[in-house]
Design an enzyme around this catalytic site. Sequence first.
Site, short mmCIF file in Angstrom:
data_model
loop_
_atom_site.label_atom_id
_atom_site.label_comp_id
_atom_site.label_asym_id
_atom_site.label_seq_id
_atom_site.Cartn_x
_atom_site.Cartn_y
_atom_site.Cartn_z
N VAL A 112 0.94 -1.16 0.06
CA VAL A 112 -0.02 -0.11 -0.06
C VAL A 112 0.82 1.25 -0.10
O VAL A 112 0.61 2.30 -0.91
CB VAL A 112 -0.89 0.07 1.35
CG1 VAL A 112 -1.61 1.29 1.50
CG2 VAL A 112 -1.90 -1.22 1.31
N ASP A 113 1.66 1.11 0.78
CA ASP A 113 2.61 2.41 0.96
C ASP A 113 3.49 2.64 -0.13
O ASP A 113 3.51 3.93 -0.54
CB ASP A 113 4.10 2.03 2.05
CG ASP A 113 4.48 3.08 2.75
OD1 ASP A 113 4.13 4.41 2.50
OD2 ASP A 113 5.21 2.96 3.84
N1 APR Z 1 -4.89 -1.33 -2.40
C1 APR Z 1 -5.20 -2.01 -1.33
N2 APR Z 1 -4.71 -3.03 -0.63
C2 APR Z 1 -3.45 -3.31 -1.06
C3 APR Z 1 -2.69 -2.54 -1.92
C4 APR Z 1 -3.41 -1.30 -2.62
N3 APR Z 1 -3.03 -0.67 -3.50
N4 APR Z 1 -1.40 -3.07 -2.13
C5 APR Z 1 -1.38 -4.08 -1.37
N5 APR Z 1 -2.69 -4.15 -0.44
C6 APR Z 1 -2.93 -5.04 0.56
C7 APR Z 1 -1.98 -6.51 0.75
O1 APR Z 1 -2.21 -7.41 -0.14
C8 APR Z 1 -2.25 -6.61 2.25
O2 APR Z 1 -3.53 -7.46 2.52
O3 APR Z 1 -3.04 -4.46 1.97
C9 APR Z 1 -2.53 -5.12 2.94
C10 APR Z 1 -1.36 -4.70 3.94
O4 APR Z 1 -0.14 -4.95 3.06
P1 APR Z 1 0.92 -4.05 3.26
O5 APR Z 1 0.86 -2.94 2.23
O6 APR Z 1 2.38 -4.84 3.01
O7 APR Z 1 1.14 -3.44 4.78
P2 APR Z 1 1.93 -4.15 6.02
O8 APR Z 1 1.38 -5.48 6.43
O9 APR Z 1 0.91 -3.16 7.22
O10 APR Z 1 3.18 -3.60 6.16
C11 APR Z 1 3.55 -2.45 6.35
O11 APR Z 1 5.13 -2.84 4.48
O12 APR Z 1 5.32 -1.40 2.76
C12 APR Z 1 5.76 -1.62 3.78
O13 APR Z 1 6.26 0.53 4.39
C13 APR Z 1 5.35 -0.48 4.73
O14 APR Z 1 7.12 -1.15 6.24
C14 APR Z 1 5.58 -1.06 6.01
C15 APR Z 1 5.20 -2.20 5.92
#
Ligand code: APR
Length: 183
Positions: free
Chosen positions: A39-40
């Site tokens: 997401v980030d």
């Molecule tokens: N829109 C909606 N959901 C998404 C998207 C998107 N564009 N991209 C990924 N996801 C989903 C993933 O499939 C997962 O179920 O969002 C959920 C959270 O995944 P992550 O983005 O990896 O977040 P998290 O598990 O909280 O980890 C955070 O990851 O990217 C790094 O900087 C961030 O260090 C932090 C860590």
Amino acid sequence: MEVRVGEATLELCQGDITLQQVDSIVNAANSRLAGGGGVDGAIHRRGGPAIMQETDARYTQGCPTGSAVISTAGNLPARYVIHAVGPVWSGGQRGEAEQLAGAYRRSLELAVEHDCQSIALPALSTGAYRYPMDQAARMALSTAVEFLKTHGRPKLVRFVLFDAAAHGAFTAALESLAEEFRL
Ligand code: APR
């Protein structure tokens, strides 16, 4: 799926959070607000460099796990990005549930404080941070339901799930909560 909680609507959809036409979207950030993948990565790619410039300037200490901070949204359709820091899963005995609830609660509070009528949230911690999806879904939704019961706002709370498995887990969790809370 959607349910009413008082005057507000809580809904689930499958899609990409960066495309949501809502007042605020929630980022799955890390405590250094340093950017990343998932997401980030998608938010900073589509939103442009203004978002990171702002968080670097305003939040020099980053953001603690279990909380959230807010910025404007650069080129995204939303007005704000709320950067929420969920816990890294390490077995469930290290306060992960409270931290996940805290990240969602603070995100919703920030949205209300900034007069957002609508907010879109991802499944925090369920990607790189490895929180089990079923448990994360229940915690995410019960926190949102409790918040809406207490505050009645934001008017629209939308969970945006990236794939069918996440959408299925959130749907099952919402069905069971709807029964328990008689929504
Ligand atoms: N829109 C909606 N959901 C998404 C998207 C998107 N564009 N991209 C990924 N996801 C989903 C993933 O499939 C997962 O179920 O969002 C959920 C959270 O995944 P992550 O983005 O990896 O977040 P998290 O598990 O909280 O980890 C955070 O990851 O990217 C790094 O900087 C961030 O260090 C932090 C860590």
